[in-house]
Scaffold this motif. Structure first.
Motif, PDB file in Angstrom:
ATOM      1  N   SER A 192       0.895  -1.171   0.037  1.00 45.65           N
ATOM      2  CA  SER A 192       0.009  -0.090   0.008  1.00 45.65           C
ATOM      3  C   SER A 192       0.842   1.140   0.022  1.00 45.65           C
ATOM      4  O   SER A 192       1.684   1.432   0.922  1.00 45.65           O
ATOM      5  CB  SER A 192      -0.923  -0.108   1.361  1.00 45.65           C
ATOM      6  OG  SER A 192      -1.312   1.322   1.635  1.00 45.65           O
ATOM      7  N   TYR A 193       0.619   2.248  -1.003  1.00 41.78           N
ATOM      8  CA  TYR A 193       1.340   3.383  -1.212  1.00 41.78           C
ATOM      9  C   TYR A 193       1.209   4.081   0.234  1.00 41.78           C
ATOM     10  O   TYR A 193       2.080   4.772   0.842  1.00 41.78           O
ATOM     11  CB  TYR A 193       0.934   4.200  -2.134  1.00 41.78           C
ATOM     12  CG  TYR A 193       1.710   3.756  -3.417  1.00 41.78           C
ATOM     13  CD1 TYR A 193       3.029   4.041  -3.675  1.00 41.78           C
ATOM     14  CD2 TYR A 193       0.993   3.240  -4.508  1.00 41.78           C
ATOM     15  CE1 TYR A 193       3.670   3.668  -4.720  1.00 41.78           C
ATOM     16  CE2 TYR A 193       1.585   2.989  -5.654  1.00 41.78           C
ATOM     17  CZ  TYR A 193       3.056   3.087  -5.945  1.00 41.78           C
ATOM     18  OH  TYR A 193       3.593   2.505  -6.764  1.00 41.78           O
TER      19      TYR A 193
ATOM     20  N   LYS B 293       7.552  -0.921  -4.722  1.00 42.64           N
ATOM     21  CA  LYS B 293       6.123  -0.832  -5.257  1.00 42.64           C
ATOM     22  C   LYS B 293       6.274  -0.015  -6.440  1.00 42.64           C
ATOM     23  O   LYS B 293       5.544  -0.170  -7.564  1.00 42.64           O
ATOM     24  CB  LYS B 293       5.474  -0.294  -4.220  1.00 42.64           C
ATOM     25  CG  LYS B 293       3.778   0.219  -4.680  1.00 42.64           C
ATOM     26  CD  LYS B 293       3.161  -1.074  -4.502  1.00 42.64           C
ATOM     27  CE  LYS B 293       1.541  -0.408  -4.924  1.00 42.64           C
ATOM     28  NZ  LYS B 293       0.729  -1.536  -5.518  1.00 42.64           N
ATOM     29  N   ILE B 294       7.050   0.934  -6.518  1.00 41.83           N
ATOM     30  CA  ILE B 294       7.169   1.784  -7.519  1.00 41.83           C
ATOM     31  C   ILE B 294       7.832   1.281  -8.763  1.00 41.83           C
ATOM     32  O   ILE B 294       7.305   1.189  -9.906  1.00 41.83           O
ATOM     33  CB  ILE B 294       8.211   3.293  -7.131  1.00 41.83           C
ATOM     34  CG1 ILE B 294       7.308   4.095  -6.223  1.00 41.83           C
ATOM     35  CG2 ILE B 294       8.565   3.999  -8.469  1.00 41.83           C
ATOM     36  CD1 ILE B 294       8.058   5.106  -5.744  1.00 41.83           C
TER      37      ILE B 294
ATOM     38  N   GLN C  25       3.112   2.819   3.177  1.00 43.05           N
ATOM     39  CA  GLN C  25       4.580   2.957   3.181  1.00 43.05           C
ATOM     40  C   GLN C  25       4.969   4.261   3.195  1.00 43.05           C
ATOM     41  O   GLN C  25       6.069   4.587   3.955  1.00 43.05           O
ATOM     42  CB  GLN C  25       5.133   2.016   2.088  1.00 43.05           C
ATOM     43  CG  GLN C  25       4.567   0.528   1.900  1.00 43.05           C
ATOM     44  CD  GLN C  25       5.304  -0.255   3.216  1.00 43.05           C
ATOM     45  OE1 GLN C  25       6.372   0.158   3.739  1.00 43.05           O
ATOM     46  NE2 GLN C  25       4.559  -1.020   3.840  1.00 43.05           N
ATOM     47  N   ILE C  26       3.901   5.104   2.751  1.00 50.09           N
ATOM     48  CA  ILE C  26       4.407   6.566   2.849  1.00 50.09           C
ATOM     49  C   ILE C  26       4.404   7.170   4.484  1.00 50.09           C
ATOM     50  O   ILE C  26       5.123   7.880   4.849  1.00 50.09           O
ATOM     51  CB  ILE C  26       3.487   7.416   1.901  1.00 50.09           C
ATOM     52  CG1 ILE C  26       4.161   7.401   0.571  1.00 50.09           C
ATOM     53  CG2 ILE C  26       3.577   8.893   2.377  1.00 50.09           C
ATOM     54  CD1 ILE C  26       2.985   7.896  -0.440  1.00 50.09           C
TER      55      ILE C  26
ATOM     56  N   ASP D  27       5.022  -0.869 -10.289  1.00 43.83           N
ATOM     57  CA  ASP D  27       4.235  -0.106 -10.927  1.00 43.83           C
ATOM     58  C   ASP D  27       4.471   0.584 -12.232  1.00 43.83           C
ATOM     59  O   ASP D  27       3.771   0.862 -12.935  1.00 43.83           O
ATOM     60  CB  ASP D  27       3.368   0.611  -9.897  1.00 43.83           C
ATOM     61  CG  ASP D  27       2.626  -0.030  -8.899  1.00 43.83           C
ATOM     62  OD1 ASP D  27       2.384  -1.345  -9.131  1.00 43.83           O
ATOM     63  OD2 ASP D  27       2.123   0.559  -7.965  1.00 43.83           O
TER      64      ASP D  27
ATOM     65  N   GLN E  64      10.436  -0.737   0.535  1.00 41.07           N
ATOM     66  CA  GLN E  64       9.128  -1.117   0.098  1.00 41.07           C
ATOM     67  C   GLN E  64       8.591  -0.214  -0.883  1.00 41.07           C
ATOM     68  O   GLN E  64       8.045  -0.635  -1.901  1.00 41.07           O
ATOM     69  CB  GLN E  64       8.130  -1.189   1.573  1.00 41.07           C
ATOM     70  CG  GLN E  64       8.421  -2.278   2.515  1.00 41.07           C
ATOM     71  CD  GLN E  64       8.086  -3.803   1.956  1.00 41.07           C
ATOM     72  OE1 GLN E  64       8.744  -4.131   0.901  1.00 41.07           O
ATOM     73  NE2 GLN E  64       7.465  -4.476   2.461  1.00 41.07           N
ATOM     74  N   LEU E  65       8.637   0.981  -0.694  1.00 43.69           N
ATOM     75  CA  LEU E  65       8.272   2.007  -1.751  1.00 43.69           C
ATOM     76  C   LEU E  65       8.928   1.835  -3.026  1.00 43.69           C
ATOM     77  O   LEU E  65       8.327   1.792  -4.014  1.00 43.69           O
ATOM     78  CB  LEU E  65       8.398   3.510  -1.192  1.00 43.69           C
ATOM     79  CG  LEU E  65       7.315   4.059  -0.278  1.00 43.69           C
ATOM     80  CD1 LEU E  65       7.894   5.508   0.248  1.00 43.69           C
ATOM     81  CD2 LEU E  65       6.064   3.893  -1.004  1.00 43.69           C
TER      82      LEU E  65
END
Length: 110
Positions: free
Chosen positions: A46-47, A92-93, A50-51, A96, A88-89
């Protein structure tokens, strides 16, 4: 000697008798859970989560060095939170926005 060190820890202003000890100790659970999520597929990350983990880690790493007495447990847990959140970010980036199977257009050389 060990008894005097234990007594010094027990009576320290950021020792186990205070919330200043227990709050960062419980935050280690978040960092450990984030490490356990390293095995989770990137599409299930989840953005916002993690943000939040990353921002909390970055912000409180800075402010944990300003408070008196210095609470190195708080500093360490926030560095760990920032590190795991950034990792983790990045997963995800990368998943995506930079898929591995995608063919990139050729650049004209003329």
């Amino acid at each position: 000697m060990a008894a005097s060190k234990l007594q010094a820890l027990w009576n320290h202003p950021a020792g186990p008798k205070t919330i200043h000890f227990w709050a960062p100790t419980f935050k280690w659970g978040i960092s450990i859970a984030n490490i356990a999520d390293f095995a989770k597929p990137p599409e299930k990350l989840s953005y916002p989560q993690q943000i939040a983990v990353t921002a909390t880690g970055v912000i409180w790493s800075r402010y944990s060095t300003v408070i008196t007495p210095k609470n190195w447990n708080l500093f360490s847990v926030n560095v760990a939170m920032a590190g795991t959140g950034i990792y983790q970010l990045s997963r995800k980036i990368k998943h995506d926005y930079f898929p591995e199977g995608e063919v990139k257009p050729a650049v004209a050389t003329e």
